[in-house]
Design an enzyme around this catalytic site. Structure first.
Site, short mmCIF file in Angstrom:
data_model
loop_
_atom_site.label_atom_id
_atom_site.label_comp_id
_atom_site.label_asym_id
_atom_site.label_seq_id
_atom_site.Cartn_x
_atom_site.Cartn_y
_atom_site.Cartn_z
N ARG A 189 1.92 -19.18 -21.67
CA ARG A 189 2.02 -18.06 -20.79
C ARG A 189 0.77 -17.80 -19.73
O ARG A 189 0.55 -16.86 -19.32
CB ARG A 189 1.90 -16.73 -21.51
CG ARG A 189 3.07 -16.69 -22.69
CD ARG A 189 3.29 -15.52 -23.34
NE ARG A 189 4.36 -15.53 -24.41
CZ ARG A 189 4.11 -15.73 -25.56
NH1 ARG A 189 2.77 -15.90 -25.98
NH2 ARG A 189 5.11 -15.66 -26.43
N LYS A 205 3.21 -19.47 -4.90
CA LYS A 205 4.66 -19.42 -5.33
C LYS A 205 4.70 -20.78 -5.58
O LYS A 205 4.39 -21.79 -5.22
CB LYS A 205 5.66 -19.57 -4.00
CG LYS A 205 5.95 -18.14 -3.31
CD LYS A 205 6.77 -18.43 -2.28
CE LYS A 205 7.46 -16.93 -1.63
NZ LYS A 205 8.26 -17.01 -0.58
N GLU A 209 5.33 -26.42 9.72
CA GLU A 209 4.73 -24.99 9.13
C GLU A 209 3.36 -24.57 9.96
O GLU A 209 3.33 -23.27 9.85
CB GLU A 209 4.62 -25.27 7.60
CG GLU A 209 5.60 -25.72 6.90
CD GLU A 209 6.70 -24.82 6.35
OE1 GLU A 209 6.37 -23.65 6.91
OE2 GLU A 209 7.36 -24.97 5.46
N LYS A 226 -1.59 -17.13 6.61
CA LYS A 226 -1.02 -16.86 5.33
C LYS A 226 -1.67 -16.05 4.48
O LYS A 226 -1.03 -15.17 3.49
CB LYS A 226 -0.72 -18.26 4.57
CG LYS A 226 -0.11 -18.43 3.20
CD LYS A 226 1.16 -19.19 3.22
CE LYS A 226 1.92 -18.84 1.81
NZ LYS A 226 2.76 -19.74 1.40
N GLU A 280 6.64 -10.74 -1.78
CA GLU A 280 7.60 -10.66 -0.98
C GLU A 280 8.56 -9.67 -0.90
O GLU A 280 9.89 -9.75 -1.03
CB GLU A 280 8.20 -12.22 -1.01
CG GLU A 280 9.19 -12.47 0.09
CD GLU A 280 9.73 -14.04 0.27
OE1 GLU A 280 8.86 -14.80 0.02
OE2 GLU A 280 10.93 -14.06 0.35
N ARG A 305 6.03 -10.84 3.87
CA ARG A 305 6.06 -12.24 3.44
C ARG A 305 7.11 -13.00 3.86
O ARG A 305 7.28 -13.99 3.84
CB ARG A 305 5.50 -12.12 2.12
CG ARG A 305 5.49 -13.86 1.43
CD ARG A 305 4.61 -13.91 0.27
NE ARG A 305 4.40 -15.49 0.06
CZ ARG A 305 3.87 -15.81 -1.18
NH1 ARG A 305 3.05 -15.15 -2.06
NH2 ARG A 305 3.47 -17.23 -1.23
N ASN A 341 9.20 -17.31 6.22
CA ASN A 341 10.43 -18.28 5.88
C ASN A 341 11.38 -18.43 6.99
O ASN A 341 12.50 -18.63 7.16
CB ASN A 341 11.50 -17.71 4.82
CG ASN A 341 10.81 -17.60 3.36
OD1 ASN A 341 10.25 -18.80 3.15
ND2 ASN A 341 10.81 -16.64 2.65
N HIS A 398 13.90 -21.19 7.33
CA HIS A 398 14.20 -21.69 5.99
C HIS A 398 15.52 -21.85 5.35
O HIS A 398 15.57 -22.27 4.60
CB HIS A 398 12.80 -21.18 4.72
CG HIS A 398 11.42 -21.68 5.17
ND1 HIS A 398 10.84 -21.78 6.29
CD2 HIS A 398 10.74 -22.38 4.14
CE1 HIS A 398 9.75 -22.16 6.33
NE2 HIS A 398 9.47 -22.50 4.99
N HIS A 438 11.05 -31.40 4.20
CA HIS A 438 11.05 -30.02 4.24
C HIS A 438 10.74 -29.47 5.68
O HIS A 438 11.26 -28.59 6.32
CB HIS A 438 10.03 -29.33 3.27
CG HIS A 438 10.02 -27.87 3.20
ND1 HIS A 438 11.09 -27.20 2.83
CD2 HIS A 438 9.09 -27.11 3.67
CE1 HIS A 438 10.81 -25.66 2.93
NE2 HIS A 438 9.52 -25.82 3.32
#
Ligand code: NAD
Ligand code: GLY
Length: 365
Positions: free
Chosen positions: A125, A147, A189, A231, A241, A245, A249, A252, A269
């Site tokens: 966990r 993320k 990016e 960022k 998000e 946030r 994207n 994306h 990507h």
């Protein structure tokens, strides 16, 4: 080591705040790394490409501080960002009796960072997690903000968790060995930050893109620092998000459709994000927010960077089907990141299906 070249930023998230160090030669900087570990044992998750380049240096830095590191070396590639590979990390953690307090260090690009972070979030966990990003894309984006994810055959990054690292160590020197195509993909990016919220940075990029492509150290440090600063601000304001946030994207939703539609690993990507951004720009033009000059300006910067500005011809129906899995879909309605002007993005559901189809048609010939 020239201390002047090292920049330190902070991601401010109360008790989960953490520093990002940017600069050359950081893999040898035990003074930056060791205080974050608080354990005699660590696990380094990396891959078959990065391990021969940087694993020994990092292991030696840890050993000097009395920390013994065990490596988990995974196969390289987006194709392996899946359950089977994730399970290999768990096998290694359990097989070597790692505890909840054992730190996991991700050494590699965004694939290793995303997968290592997800493993760290899940194992017992949650174990301490440190990001040592070695691609431009991972230094400017994926290592910051927590993320973590793996892919599912039906959608990219669909299985994951928000899990913040305790430290990000972005060693600019590792970019010396990065393949040219990967460097360019990372620049997609970087350009994104200029387009969505930092017009001054966009102008700097237009003036300095050739210096970045030539890997001039000062230019790279500036680009990584400024990207991380953008960022960090966004993540501090909206970690999960629920608003701002999502603007990170840009391109994306279309980009993920390209990656999934072509098969993971076919386009990088960043390449998919560049072509996806051009679709978002065309749609912004159709909505009357950008004009033809704005779109041409953005296309010119991607072209100078060596990034694709045409999307693959997957067929409009296939694009729409793939986009339905997007994480920004709410109550079945697709929300898209679009540009209200160059340097200002919005999350919008105002485009009609016909307008989306027209934008995809214009860019995917
Ligand atoms: P990657 O991790 O696949 O790395 C690209 C290639 O470069 C790989 O072959 C890798 O082994 C190699 N490599 C890494 N460092 C190197 C070095 N210093 N020298 C030589 N080769 C090196 O790809 P990436 O572009 O770093 O990351 C893409 C991934 O990041 C995607 O899976 C994407 O979904 C994810 N991502 C996540 C976030 C986030 O917020 N978590 C944001 C953006 C992208
Ligand atoms: N790369 C998008 C985000 O971190 O939110």
């Amino acid at each position: 080591m020239c201390e002047k070249l090292i920049r330190t930023l902070q991601v401010s998230l109360d008790e989960r705040s953490y520093p990002i160090h940017v600069g050359p030669g950081l893999l040898t900087r035990g003074d930056l790394l060791l205080p974050m570990l608080k354990a005699r044992k660590a696990v380094i998750v990396t891959n078959e490409t990065v391990a021969p380049l940087y694993l020994e240096t990092l292991t030696a830095t840890l050993a000097k501080g009395g920390v013994s590191a065990q490596a988990v070396v995974l196969p390289d590639g987006e194709l392996f960002k899946n359950w089977e590979t994730l399970n290999r990390i768990f096998d290694a953690l359990l097989g070597t009796h790692c505890e909840r307090s054992t730190p996991l260090i991700a050494l590699g690009g965004g694939v290793i960072g995303d997968m290592g972070g997800f493993a760290a979030a899940c194992y017992q966990r949650g174990m301490p997690f440190i990001q040592v990003p070695t691609t431009l894309l991972s230094q400017v984006d994926s290592s910051v903000g927590g993320k973590t994810a793996i892919n599912h055959p039906l959608g990219k990054n669909m299985i994951g968790a928000f899990y913040q690292p305790r430290l990000v160590l972005a060693d600019i020197s590792t970019l010396d060995t990065l393949p040219e195509r990967e460097l360019k993909a990372g620049l997609a990016e970087v350009i994104k930050y200029g387009l969505i919220r930092d017009r001054e940075f966009l102008v700097w990029l237009e003036e300095n893109i050739e210096r970045l492509l030539a890997r001039e150290r000062d230019a790279l440090i500036h680009a990584v620092e400024r990207s991380c600063a953008n960022k960090a601000e966004v993540v501090a304001a909206d970690e999960r998000e629920s608003g701002e946030r999502a603007l990170l994207n840009l391109g994306h939703t279309f980009g993920h459709a390209i990656e999934t539609g072509l098969g993971y690993g076919e386009w990088l990507h960043g390449e998919a994000v560049a072509a996806g951004t051009m679709i978002a720009c065309e749609l912004s033009r159709i909505l009357g927010w950008l004009d033809a000059r704005d779109v041409a300006r953005i296309r010119a910067l991607f072209t100078r960077t060596g990034l694709p500005v045409q999307a693959p011809a997957l067929g409009v129906e296939r694009y729409l089907e793939l986009m339905r899995h997007d994480k920004k879909v709410q109550d079945g309605r697709l929300r898209l990141v679009l540009l209200q002007e160059v340097g200002r993005a919005v999350l919008s559901d105002s485009a009609s299906d016909a307008q989306i189809v027209e934008a995809i048609r214009r860019v995917s010939t």
